[in-house]
Write a protein that holds these residues in place. Structure first.
Motif, PDB file in Angstrom:
ATOM      1  N   GLN A 106     -10.245 -10.601 -14.705  1.00 33.46           N
ATOM      2  CA  GLN A 106      -9.501  -9.470 -14.142  1.00 33.46           C
ATOM      3  C   GLN A 106      -9.642  -8.233 -15.031  1.00 33.46           C
ATOM      4  N   GLN A 107      -9.541  -8.438 -16.339  1.00 28.30           N
ATOM      5  CA  GLN A 107      -9.668  -7.310 -17.255  1.00 28.30           C
ATOM      6  C   GLN A 107     -11.062  -6.684 -17.169  1.00 28.30           C
ATOM      7  N   ARG A 108     -12.086  -7.531 -17.106  1.00 28.49           N
ATOM      8  CA  ARG A 108     -13.458  -7.028 -17.023  1.00 28.49           C
ATOM      9  C   ARG A 108     -13.698  -6.319 -15.703  1.00 28.49           C
ATOM     10  N   PHE A 109     -13.186  -6.882 -14.612  1.00 31.55           N
ATOM     11  CA  PHE A 109     -13.370  -6.267 -13.292  1.00 31.55           C
ATOM     12  C   PHE A 109     -12.634  -4.935 -13.192  1.00 31.55           C
ATOM     13  N   GLU A 110     -11.488  -4.842 -13.844  1.00 28.63           N
ATOM     14  CA  GLU A 110     -10.784  -3.559 -13.835  1.00 28.63           C
ATOM     15  C   GLU A 110     -11.642  -2.473 -14.468  1.00 28.63           C
ATOM     16  N   GLU A 111     -12.310  -2.802 -15.582  1.00 27.23           N
ATOM     17  CA  GLU A 111     -13.193  -1.837 -16.242  1.00 27.23           C
ATOM     18  C   GLU A 111     -14.376  -1.478 -15.356  1.00 27.23           C
ATOM     19  N   LEU A 112     -14.948  -2.519 -14.689  1.00 28.35           N
ATOM     20  CA  LEU A 112     -16.094  -2.262 -13.814  1.00 28.35           C
ATOM     21  C   LEU A 112     -15.692  -1.497 -12.567  1.00 28.35           C
ATOM     22  N   THR A 113     -14.495  -1.762 -12.068  1.00 32.23           N
ATOM     23  CA  THR A 113     -14.025  -1.039 -10.875  1.00 32.23           C
ATOM     24  C   THR A 113     -13.850   0.436 -11.182  1.00 32.23           C
ATOM     25  N   ASN A 114     -13.297   0.703 -12.366  1.00 33.56           N
ATOM     26  CA  ASN A 114     -13.134   2.111 -12.767  1.00 33.56           C
ATOM     27  C   ASN A 114     -14.484   2.807 -12.913  1.00 33.56           C
ATOM     28  N   SER A 115     -15.526   2.028 -13.261  1.00 32.33           N
ATOM     29  CA  SER A 115     -16.865   2.609 -13.420  1.00 32.33           C
ATOM     30  C   SER A 115     -17.625   2.630 -12.102  1.00 32.33           C
TER      31      SER A 115
END
Length: 307
Positions: A106-115
């Motif tokens: 979830q933490q990694r996807f949040e970063e990727l979603t923001n990008s």
């Protein structure tokens, strides 16, 4: 004449109200049952640990078998509950690992979603999976607590079964009634085939130790005695000899009424139509007399001494 009597009474003590005594042990079974054997003769010397009476052991042996089976079943249930705890612990471990993995995703996807590399839908799916994993973890922990509680219940059941087995074994041992002391078996009426009750005395043993004379002395005489004082006595089993003894103890209280149960000794004050003065029990050690004689419990004695 009166003066001579007073002087005699002051300096000389005599009583025939005395008897030989020893400790008597009442032997009662600790269980109830049918008697199968009474191997000792009346008025015979026995040693401590010698069999006095046998109660039918079969019901108690069967009880031991039953409690052992229940103990084995309780142990099996305990082991199964312990295994269930291990399974529940493994489930909690797996659930916690799953939560940790999904939280990291979830933490990694949040970063990727923001990008802009991961869609919001994928992030929402990961978040939903994490919530489900947390719920699974809570459920696994609840199951672990329940399994641990079940282990406590099963352990208590097993310990109770162990206690029941120990009690059954104890009752089986007590079906053999043995002598607690060295002594002489008194008269008894129990015979094979009789049903005896727990706690009801069936035999009595006159012990080989602590033989003494109990002399009931009037208060004015007993008050002047001291422990260790020399006295002289005769006993009916050896009536023509005088023996030397010593005062062991002096009773300091008696019961005025014949109550049941009695804590203090009761000594009747009347003999036929003559009222006697209040008397107090005095114990007399029989000294060397016991080395060469076998006294009779309850036999008559006479005590006299000079002050």
């Amino acid at each position: 004449m009166i003066s001579a009597y007073i002087i005699w009474d002051y300096f000389f003590t005599y009583t025939a109200d005395a008897y030989v005594s020893a400790d008597v042990v009442l032997v009662a079974p600790e269980i109830s049952g049918f008697v199968t054997e009474v191997p000792v003769d009346r008025n015979r010397q026995v040693k401590a640990g010698e069999l006095l009476m046998q109660i039918d052991p079969e019901p108690f042996a069967l009880a031991v078998q039953q409690t052992r089976a229940e103990e084995a079943r309780a142990l099996a249930n305990l082991r199964r509950s312990e295994a269930e705890v291990q399974v529940a612990e493994a489930a909690v471990t797996a659930a916690v690992a799953k939560v940790a993995n999904l939280a990291a995703q979830q933490q990694r996807f949040e970063e990727l979603t923001n990008s802009g590399f991961v869609t919001q839908q994928r992030l929402d799916n990961i978040s939903l999976s994490l919530e489900e994993a947390n719920a699974e973890t809570d459920s696994a922990r609840d199951m672990l607590r329940a399994a641990a509680h079940q282990v406590e219940v099963m352990r208590a059941t097993y310990e109770a079964a162990q206690a029941a087995t120990a009690l059954a074994q104890y009752n089986l041992r007590k079906s053999s009634l043995t002598s607690p002391v060295d002594g002489i078996v008194s008269e008894y009426s129990v015979n094979p085939g009789n049903y005896v009750l727990e706690g009801v005395p069936q035999l009595a043993l006159i012990t080989n130790t602590d033989w003494r004379i109990i002399a009931n002395l009037v208060e004015r005489h007993a008050a002047r005695l001291k422990p260790g004082q020399t006295v002289y006595f005769q006993v009916s089993s050896d009536p023509y000899r005088i023996h030397k003894g010593t005062v062991r103890s002096i009773g300091r209280g008696v019961s005025r009424m014949d109550e049941n149960p009695r804590v203090l000794p009761f000594i009747p004050l009347t003999t036929a139509w003559v009222r006697l003065s209040q008397r107090f029990p005095v114990e007399i050690d029989m000294g060397e007399f016991l080395l060469n004689h076998k006294p009779m419990h309850g036999g008559d004695a006479r005590i006299f001494l000079f002050h």
